[in-house]
Design an enzyme around this catalytic site. Sequence first.
Site, PDB file in Angstrom:
ATOM      1  N   TYR A   1      -9.054   5.570   0.413  1.00  0.00           N
ATOM      2  CA  TYR A   1      -8.746   4.210  -0.036  1.00  0.00           C
ATOM      3  C   TYR A   1      -7.235   4.013  -0.105  1.00  0.00           C
ATOM      4  CZ  TYR A   1      -8.127   0.176  -3.056  1.00  0.00           C
ATOM      5  OH  TYR A   1      -7.706  -1.032  -3.568  1.00  0.00           O
TER       6      TYR A   1
ATOM      7  N   SER B   1      -1.928  -2.677  -2.580  1.00  0.00           N
ATOM      8  CA  SER B   1      -2.280  -1.983  -3.817  1.00  0.00           C
ATOM      9  C   SER B   1      -1.128  -1.095  -4.247  1.00  0.00           C
ATOM     10  CB  SER B   1      -3.535  -1.120  -3.605  1.00  0.00           C
ATOM     11  OG  SER B   1      -3.820  -0.341  -4.754  1.00  0.00           O
TER      12      SER B   1
END
Length: 231
Positions: A150, A138
Site C-alpha cells: 500500500y 498519503s
Amino acid sequence: MSDPVLLITGASSGIGAATARLAAEAGYRVALAARSEHKLAQLVDQLGGPDRALAIRCDVKEYAEQQAMVQRVLGNFGQLDAVYANAGMPGSEGGFSGADPEVWREMLLTNVYGVGLTLRCSLEALKASRGHVLLTGSAAGRFVIPGSMYSASKWAVTGMGLSVREELRGTGVRVTLIEPGMVDTPLFDKPPAYALEPEDIGRAVVYALSQPRHVDLNEMLIRPTPPVEAD
C-alpha cells in the site's frame, strides 16, 4: 459564469463523500463517481439534486468507463474545472513475504493504474478550463512502511503528482497532492486509536481549490495531532 464543476472519484463514502458535501457548500457543482450507485444516488439528493450533483457509476480500473465518466460530466454540466482522483483501497497484512497477491493486484490497479486513467481521461478538459488536478496520496507515500505494498502504491501516486505537474507546466492547470495520515473511514473494521476525520481532508481540498489563480498549492501533508500525554 456558471458555478465551477468538480469531479470526484471514490465519492460514495469517506473522504470522497465528505469532500463532495464541503465543495457543494462552497458553491461547486459536483460529479460523483464510484462503483456504488445506491450510495451515490443518496448523496446527489443531499447535495441539491440533478442541477447540482451528478452520480456516475465507474470502476476506475476500466479505461472505457473513465472515458465515459468524463464525457458524462461534460455533457451534463458543459464544463470540467477540477478533478479529485481520490479512489483507492487498502492492502492486506503479511508484508512482501506473506500478503495475498490478488489483493495486491486489485489495489495496484485501483490506487495506481486507476489514478493514471483518471489523469489520462480528464487532462484535455482541464487544459481547456485551465483547471485543477488533485490526487489523494498519503503520508505513507512520504516515508517507508516495512512490508507495505500500500505504501508503495502511494509512493507511486506521489510520483504521478510530481510528474504530471511538470507535464502541465505552462498550461494554467494546477496540481495538488493531498497526503493524509491516518483517517477514520469505512476502510477500517474498527476506528483507529487517533485519526483524522474525512471532513478534515475535504476541507484541505476545498482550501486548495479556493486559492487565487496565481497560487498553486503543490502538496498538503495532513496528520492527526497525537494524544496529549499524561503528566
